[in-house]
Design a protein around this motif. Structure first.
Motif, mmCIF file in Angstrom:
data_model
loop_
_atom_site.group_PDB
_atom_site.id
_atom_site.type_symbol
_atom_site.label_atom_id
_atom_site.label_comp_id
_atom_site.label_asym_id
_atom_site.label_seq_id
_atom_site.Cartn_x
_atom_site.Cartn_y
_atom_site.Cartn_z
ATOM 1 N N HIS A 53 -3.976 16.964 -1.522
ATOM 2 C CA HIS A 53 -2.559 17.308 -1.537
ATOM 3 C C HIS A 53 -2.279 18.800 -1.319
ATOM 4 O O HIS A 53 -1.105 19.191 -1.248
ATOM 5 C CB HIS A 53 -1.939 16.875 -2.872
ATOM 6 N N ILE A 54 -3.303 19.611 -1.216
ATOM 7 C CA ILE A 54 -3.072 21.046 -1.059
ATOM 8 C C ILE A 54 -4.218 21.697 -0.297
ATOM 9 O O ILE A 54 -5.386 21.338 -0.463
ATOM 10 C CB ILE A 54 -2.896 21.721 -2.438
ATOM 11 N N LYS A 55 -3.843 22.648 0.538
ATOM 12 C CA LYS A 55 -4.819 23.443 1.276
ATOM 13 C C LYS A 55 -4.449 24.926 1.132
ATOM 14 O O LYS A 55 -3.280 25.291 1.321
ATOM 15 C CB LYS A 55 -4.851 23.045 2.752
ATOM 16 N N THR A 114 5.379 21.177 2.474
ATOM 17 C CA THR A 114 5.740 22.586 2.258
ATOM 18 C C THR A 114 4.624 23.496 2.757
ATOM 19 O O THR A 114 3.438 23.222 2.559
ATOM 20 C CB THR A 114 5.992 22.864 0.769
ATOM 21 N N LYS A 115 5.016 24.593 3.416
ATOM 22 C CA LYS A 115 4.059 25.587 3.902
ATOM 23 C C LYS A 115 4.517 26.966 3.443
ATOM 24 O O LYS A 115 5.725 27.269 3.468
ATOM 25 C CB LYS A 115 3.972 25.558 5.427
ATOM 26 N N VAL A 116 3.551 27.792 3.035
ATOM 27 C CA VAL A 116 3.865 29.156 2.596
ATOM 28 C C VAL A 116 2.878 30.122 3.253
ATOM 29 O O VAL A 116 1.678 29.841 3.330
ATOM 30 C CB VAL A 116 3.769 29.308 1.060
ATOM 31 N N ILE A 117 3.417 31.247 3.715
ATOM 32 C CA ILE A 117 2.577 32.329 4.249
ATOM 33 C C ILE A 117 2.820 33.595 3.428
ATOM 34 O O ILE A 117 3.963 34.047 3.282
ATOM 35 C CB ILE A 117 2.899 32.620 5.731
ATOM 36 N N LEU A 118 1.749 34.138 2.862
ATOM 37 C CA LEU A 118 1.780 35.458 2.237
ATOM 38 C C LEU A 118 1.040 36.424 3.158
ATOM 39 O O LEU A 118 0.027 36.060 3.755
ATOM 40 C CB LEU A 118 1.100 35.432 0.862
ATOM 41 N N ASN A 173 4.480 25.332 14.431
ATOM 42 C CA ASN A 173 3.039 25.080 14.401
ATOM 43 C C ASN A 173 2.632 24.409 13.098
ATOM 44 O O ASN A 173 2.954 24.904 12.002
ATOM 45 C CB ASN A 173 2.267 26.396 14.542
ATOM 46 N N ASP A 174 1.932 23.315 13.205
ATOM 47 C CA ASP A 174 1.455 22.613 12.016
ATOM 48 C C ASP A 174 0.233 23.300 11.420
ATOM 49 O O ASP A 174 0.102 23.403 10.195
ATOM 50 C CB ASP A 174 1.114 21.161 12.356
ATOM 51 N N GLN A 175 -0.675 23.757 12.269
ATOM 52 C CA GLN A 175 -1.891 24.416 11.800
ATOM 53 C C GLN A 175 -1.607 25.905 11.610
ATOM 54 O O GLN A 175 -2.032 26.755 12.401
ATOM 55 C CB GLN A 175 -3.029 24.198 12.814
ATOM 56 N N ASP A 235 -4.761 47.719 7.230
ATOM 57 C CA ASP A 235 -5.423 46.498 6.784
ATOM 58 C C ASP A 235 -4.441 45.323 6.840
ATOM 59 O O ASP A 235 -3.256 45.480 6.556
ATOM 60 C CB ASP A 235 -5.928 46.648 5.338
ATOM 61 N N ILE A 236 -4.954 44.156 7.218
ATOM 62 C CA ILE A 236 -4.128 42.961 7.305
ATOM 63 C C ILE A 236 -4.792 41.838 6.524
ATOM 64 O O ILE A 236 -5.990 41.583 6.676
ATOM 65 C CB ILE A 236 -3.930 42.487 8.755
ATOM 66 N N ALA A 237 -4.021 41.199 5.665
ATOM 67 C CA ALA A 237 -4.490 39.994 4.969
ATOM 68 C C ALA A 237 -3.393 38.941 5.042
ATOM 69 O O ALA A 237 -2.208 39.267 4.923
ATOM 70 C CB ALA A 237 -4.845 40.291 3.514
ATOM 71 N N VAL A 238 -3.793 37.701 5.249
ATOM 72 C CA VAL A 238 -2.838 36.586 5.350
ATOM 73 C C VAL A 238 -3.392 35.426 4.530
ATOM 74 O O VAL A 238 -4.580 35.089 4.622
ATOM 75 C CB VAL A 238 -2.618 36.145 6.802
ATOM 76 N N VAL A 239 -2.524 34.841 3.722
ATOM 77 C CA VAL A 239 -2.883 33.649 2.938
ATOM 78 C C VAL A 239 -1.925 32.530 3.331
ATOM 79 O O VAL A 239 -0.701 32.741 3.383
ATOM 80 C CB VAL A 239 -2.787 33.908 1.420
ATOM 81 N N SER A 240 -2.457 31.363 3.617
ATOM 82 C CA SER A 240 -1.626 30.202 3.952
ATOM 83 C C SER A 240 -1.822 29.104 2.913
ATOM 84 O O SER A 240 -2.946 28.846 2.468
ATOM 85 C CB SER A 240 -1.976 29.675 5.350
ATOM 86 N N VAL A 241 -0.717 28.480 2.532
ATOM 87 C CA VAL A 241 -0.747 27.374 1.558
ATOM 88 C C VAL A 241 0.028 26.210 2.182
ATOM 89 O O VAL A 241 1.146 26.397 2.676
ATOM 90 C CB VAL A 241 -0.109 27.774 0.224
#
Length: 368
Positions: free
Chosen positions: A159-161, A309-313, A340-342, A359-365
């Motif tokens: 249920h979560i990635k 639901t999708k979240v980008i930090l 985009n789904d992915q 510096d770049i950091a990205v978190v996807s949920v």
């Protein structure tokens, strides 16, 4: 050598020659064609002691004959006035030791200082600095390797990635992220951006990274996590000289997949961007950066989410490298998320094509 005529007194030319001969750096003077007019003792001695042929690099020979094409090209830039000075570093190892030199070429002008009549070539031994740089590079490579090894594994459950990636503008990244499964239905996700970048920010991020799991799994709730992290930041970095102005921004989210609630605190960080069904939301900043205040007022927020639901930090290096303002960045991310789904792979591809300025950091949920 400068003036073959000898006098009993000290003339300007003889004084100049004495100065050149007394210098430890290897010095040669050439004319416009590359012909060597003057060399000092250090130049001749180095050639002789290291198995070279002084007849090839001494007075009367042409320096261009023993130089590669690129070196000749750059020296000619000085001779024709298109460059005021050039510096070329190169290895010149002796039989028993490694050595590096820096060749410095400056124009030689006539008595009226109008016409360039040649060039002064100085070879300086920079071996000590080069060896220090090599040792420092080795240490940095090791630190970079360690930083990569402690990157947390992605979460890929039914249920979560949760996934993340970062790219450093320098050898080490000052951005960090982490997530922890707190119980059967809750996850804590955090993204932090240490002020600055490079070695200092990278080492600070490693220190904070070592205490994150204990803080998040013990405190759980966003306000408590913020306060504990803020306390630890002051203990670690506010007691020593030079650390008074260090701080970090960040977002911490508490995800409840049963109740479908995102609770969060944003500490002066770019707003996380979310899409839930047909609705969108921004996890806007509602607290000061971590470390600025010893006893901050902390405000947390909650968002009720639906299915899919999708979240980008992300850290501000992402939008800065794209030349986007905060609101422009939010709209760009939102648009890309909707099409985009992915989302993780998509944003990693976008970042890989950027000219990175920070510096770049990205978190996807993603919630199913």
């Amino acid at each position: 050598m400068l003036d073959p005529r000898r006098t009993t007194g000290i003339t300007r030319d003889s004084m100049t020659e004495n100065i050149i001969q007394s210098m430890a750096h290897h010095i040669a003077v050439i004319d416009q064609t590359g012909k060597i007019l003057i060399v000092n003792s250090a130049w001749s001695d180095y050639t002789r002691f290291n198995g070279g042929d002084p007849d090839e690099t001494g007075v009367g020979n042409n320096y261009f004959d023993v130089s590669d094409k690129e070196t000749v090209r750059q020296i000619n830039m000085v001779l024709n006035g298109t460059a005021d000075r050039i510096v070329i570093e190169y290895p010149c190892h002796a039989p028993r030791e490694k050595r590096w030199f820096a060749m410095n070429v400056t124009p030689l002008r006539d008595a009226g200082q109008r016409k360039i009549i040649g060039a002064v070539i100085t070879h300086m031994d920079v071996t000590d600095r080069k060896l220090l740089e090599l040792r420092q590079q080795k240490d940095l490579d090791m630190a970079k390797s360690i930083q990569k090894r402690v990157v947390i594994d992605p979460v890929e459950e039914e249920h979560i990635k949760i996934k993340g990636f970062y790219l450093a503008s320098d050898q080490l990244s000052g951005d960090l992220y982490a997530w922890y499964k707190l119980n059967a239905h809750q996850y804590g996700v955090i993204l932090l951006d240490i002020m600055g970048h490079g070695v200092t920010a990278g080492m600070m991020s490693m220190a904070i990274r070592s205490i994150l799991e204990g803080i998040i799994t013990d405190e759980i709730e966003p306000e408590k996590v913020y306060r504990k992290l803020n306390d630890q930041f002051h203990k670690l970095f506010k007691s020593g000289k030079g650390y008074k102005n260090f701080f970090c921004t960040g977002i911490y989210m508490l995800l409840d997949i049963n109740d479908r609630i995102i609770s969060y605190v944003n500490a002066g960080h770019p707003g996380g961007v979310g899409v839930s069904g047909k609705e969108s939301f921004i996890l806007k900043s509602n607290n000061p950066p971590i470390g600025l205040s010893k006893e901050p007022v902390v405000i947390s927020n909650k968002i009720q989410i639906s299915e899919h639901t999708k979240v980008i930090l992300y850290t501000d290096g992402f939008t800065d490298s794209m030349g986007l303002r905060i609101t422009e960045g939010e709209q760009f991310i939102l648009q890309e998320m909707r099409s985009n789904d992915q989302i993780h792979d998509h944003f990693e591809q976008i970042v890989s094509n950027l000219d990175i300025k920070d510096d770049i950091a990205v978190v996807s949920v993603s919630f199913d």
